[in-house]
Design a protein around this motif. Structure first.
Motif, short mmCIF file in Angstrom:
data_model
loop_
_atom_site.label_atom_id
_atom_site.label_comp_id
_atom_site.label_asym_id
_atom_site.label_seq_id
_atom_site.Cartn_x
_atom_site.Cartn_y
_atom_site.Cartn_z
N UNK A 158 41.54 7.07 9.60
CA UNK A 158 40.87 5.60 9.36
C UNK A 158 39.23 5.79 9.45
N UNK A 159 38.63 4.86 8.82
CA UNK A 159 37.21 4.51 9.01
C UNK A 159 36.96 3.12 9.30
N UNK A 160 36.06 2.90 10.46
CA UNK A 160 35.87 1.53 10.78
C UNK A 160 34.29 1.41 10.80
N UNK A 161 34.07 0.02 10.69
CA UNK A 161 32.38 -0.29 10.72
C UNK A 161 31.85 -0.48 12.13
N UNK A 162 30.86 -0.98 12.04
CA UNK A 162 30.09 -1.63 13.27
C UNK A 162 30.55 -2.79 13.68
N UNK A 163 31.31 -3.07 15.05
CA UNK A 163 31.72 -4.26 15.50
C UNK A 163 30.63 -5.08 15.34
N UNK A 164 31.07 -6.60 15.16
CA UNK A 164 30.24 -7.53 14.79
C UNK A 164 30.73 -8.74 15.53
N UNK A 202 30.97 6.03 20.52
CA UNK A 202 30.91 6.20 19.17
C UNK A 202 30.78 4.89 18.59
N UNK A 203 31.56 3.98 18.86
CA UNK A 203 31.36 2.37 18.33
C UNK A 203 30.18 1.74 18.91
N UNK A 204 29.84 2.07 20.11
CA UNK A 204 28.45 1.60 20.52
C UNK A 204 27.34 2.10 19.74
N UNK A 205 27.41 3.27 19.13
CA UNK A 205 26.28 3.86 18.57
C UNK A 205 26.04 3.41 16.99
N UNK A 206 27.22 2.98 16.41
CA UNK A 206 27.11 2.56 14.98
C UNK A 206 26.13 1.64 14.82
N UNK A 207 25.53 1.92 13.51
CA UNK A 207 24.48 1.05 12.68
C UNK A 207 25.29 0.47 11.75
N UNK A 208 24.54 -0.52 10.98
CA UNK A 208 25.13 -1.50 9.93
C UNK A 208 25.68 -0.47 8.51
N UNK A 209 24.67 0.53 8.52
CA UNK A 209 24.86 1.43 7.28
C UNK A 209 25.82 2.46 7.66
#
Length: 351
Positions: free
Chosen positions: A129-135, A315-322
Motif C-alpha cells: 500500500x501507499x499512504x499520504x500525510x495524516x491530516x 515515517x508518518x511523522x516525517x511525511x510532507x504534503x507532496x
C-alpha cells in the motif's frame, strides 16, 4: 441464539447458559453491530448505546504505484485493500472510511498510533500500500473553524526533562502539571493541539533514549491556531533508478542523514535521506567511481556511517504534503508523489 460459548483458558467451550457477569460468545443472530443489545423477547429493554469518540485524523490510502509495484507483497490491488478495510471496520469501531468522488480511499482514526497499528497489520499480512500525510479533521462550530486539543501526559526521567519540555513547547504545547512520581522521574501534563502531536511521540522517544512513556486523550475543540512551522527540513531524492553505491552515497551523506546503505534498490523520486537545509536536493546515489589506470598515493577508503532506520510511525511523522509512504512486507520507502523531476518542478512553480 443457537449456541452459547464461554472461554476456558485459550479454548472456547459450549455451555447451556451464561450467568450474569460471564463474558460469552453467541451464534445465530445476524446483522448485530457493536453497541447493540440482545434481550429476551418478553423484555426488550436496550442498554445505553456505547458512544465512541470521533476520529481526529484522516489519511489517504491506496495500492502501491511505485516502480516496485507487485514485487514484495501478496495483495496489491485496490479491490483487495478495500475488502480488508471493510473487514477491519466490523471490529475497529473507532476507525471510519469513505471513498471520495475521485475514487480515493480515505481512512479516519483517533491518532497516529491508531492508524499506524492498522497499517503495520496490513504490512505483516502481505499487503502493498501507499499512504499520504495524516491530516487533522477540523470542525465548523457556530461558523468558526475549530481544531481538536488533547491532554498529553509524559513520564520521563529527570535528565531528559529539559529536552522534552523544549520539544513540546516548540509545538505550542502548554505545561499544566509537573510532579515527581518517583526518585529521578517526573510526570508532565500538557495541553497541545492534535496538529502539534503529529510526529511528537517518536521524537520524544528519541530524545529520551526510549525511556519516556506517553499517552494522550481528547479534551475539546478550540479555535484554529496559526499553523505550526514545518518540523522537517528538505529531502535528499534519488535522481536515477538502480542500486545504490558507496561512491554515490558518499556525495549524498555530505548533505544530511541517509535512510539507505549501499546495494539497495532505489528509483527516481524516492527519498533516500533528509537534507540539512530546507530545500529538496536530487542526487544520483547509483553513481560509481570512474576507473582509470592512475592511482593516487595514500588514497583513503570511503567509510559511510550506518543509515538511519525508522519505524512506520516515525515515517508518518516525517511525511510532507507532496510525499507518500510506500509500505510493503519487506520495506518502508518515502517517495515524492510526482516521481518525474521535471513534472515535479513544474508543479512546484504553479504552487
Amino acid at each position: 441464539v443457537t449456541k452459547v460459548f464461554l472461554s476456558q483458558g485459550l479454548k472456547r467451550v459450549e455451555v447451556e447458559e451464561g450467568l450474569a457477569g460471564d463474558i460469552v460468545t453467541l451464534t445465530g443472530i445476524k446483522n448485530v453491530g457493536i453497541g447493540d443489545t440482545i434481550t429476551d423477547v418478553s423484555n426488550p429493554e436496550a442498554m445505553p448505546v456505547i458512544k465512541t469518540e470521533e476520529p481526529i485524523l484522516s489519511m489517504s490510502i491506496g495500492p502501491n504505484t511505485s516502480p516496485f509495484f507487485g514485487t514484495e507483497g501478496k495483495y496489491f490491488s485496490g479491490r483487495q485493500i478495500l475488502d480488508r478495510i471493510e473487514r477491519e471496520l466490523q471490529t475497529n469501531i473507532a476507525m471510519k472510511f469513505r471513498i471520495t468522488e475521485s475514487g480515493q480511499y480515505i481512512l479516519y482514526g483517533r491518532g497516529e498510533l491508531h492508524l499506524s497499528i492498522f497499517l503495520e497489520t496490513l504490512r505483516r499480512e502481505g499487503y502493498e500500500i501507499e499512504v499520504g500525510k495524516p491530516s487533522i479533521i477540523y470542525k465548523e462550530i457556530n461558523g468558526v473553524t475549530m481544531e481538536p486539543v488533547e491532554e498529553l501526559t509524559v513520564d520521563v526521567e529527570n535528565e531528559y526533562l529539559g529536552a522534552v519540555k523544549s520539544e513540546v513547547g516548540r509545538r505550542k504545547g502548554v505545561l499544566l502539571v509537573q510532579e515527581d512520581i518517583s526518585t529521578g522521574s517526573t510526570r508532565l501534563v500538557f495541553d497541545i493541539t492534535s496538529a502539534g502531536l503529529l510526529g511528537l511521540r517518536s521524537m520524544l522517544l528519541t530524545l529520551s533514549k526510549g525511556t519516556s512513556v506517553l499517552s494522550s486523550i481528547f479534551l475539546r475543540y478550540e479555535k484554529v491556531a496559526p499553523a505550526l512551522p514545518s518540523m522537517r527540513k528538505g529531502a535528499i531524492i534519488a535522481s536515477e533508478k538502480g542500486k545504490s553505491l558507496t561512491y554515490g552515497l558518499r556525495i549524498a551523506q555530505d548533505k544530511g542523514n541517509l535512510f539507505i546503505g549501499p546495494q539497495v534498490q532505489v528509483y527516481a523520486g524516492m527519498v533516500v535521506g533528509i537534507n540539512g537545509r530546507g530545500e529538496d536536493v536530487e542526487i544520483n546515489v547509483c553513481k560509481e567511481k570512474q576507473l582509470t589506470n592512475n592511482r593516487s598515493v595514500g588514497e583513503d577508503a570511503i567509510i559511510l556511517p550506518p543509515p538511519v532506520t525508522l519505524s512506520l510511525e516515525q515515517y508518518l511523522g516525517l511525511l510532507e504534503n507532496d510525499e507518500l509512504l510506500e509500505i510493503t512486507p519487506k520495506n518502508l520507502r518515502l517517495r515524492k508523489k510526482i516521481l518525474d523531476s521535471t513534472k515535479r518542478y513544474r508543479q512546484n512553480k504553479k504552487n
